[in-house]
Design a protein around this motif. Structure first.
Motif: not given
Length: 94
Positions: A84-94
């Motif tokens: 979940v933390k990884r998803f929150i960190r990476i997805v906003p860049m897209y």
């Protein structure tokens, strides 16, 4: 797992350096080929292979570092929290 204790830290750093140099060589060959000479398919093929190999090494190192750095979380059943933390960190860049 403490990678410094097992002597892997220096190996990982050398592998990262090697991968970075391969990617730099890729860009240098392509720039040199494009600016100073006529397109040369052999040079482009060599550069493409060097760059790809360097990127693959980076992916392997990244996976290793992420896994080793989060072993405690994985062992405690916190895999979902990590994802979940990884998803929150990476997805906003897209």
């Amino acid at each position: 797992m403490n990678i410094e204790k097992h002597g892997l830290f220096h190996f990982i750093q050398m592998a990262r350096c090697f991968a970075a140099l391969l990617v730099v060589a890729d860009h240098a060959l392509l720039d040199y080929n494009g600016i100073y000479g006529a397109p040369n398919k052999d040079t482009e093929l060599i550069a493409w292979r060097l760059g790809n190999f360097g990127v693959y090494i980076f992916f392997i190192i990244s996976g290793f570092v992420i896994t080793v750095g989060n072993l405690d979380n994985f062992n405690r059943g916190k895999t979902r929290d990590f994802l979940v933390k990884r998803f929150i960190r990476i997805v906003p860049m897209y």
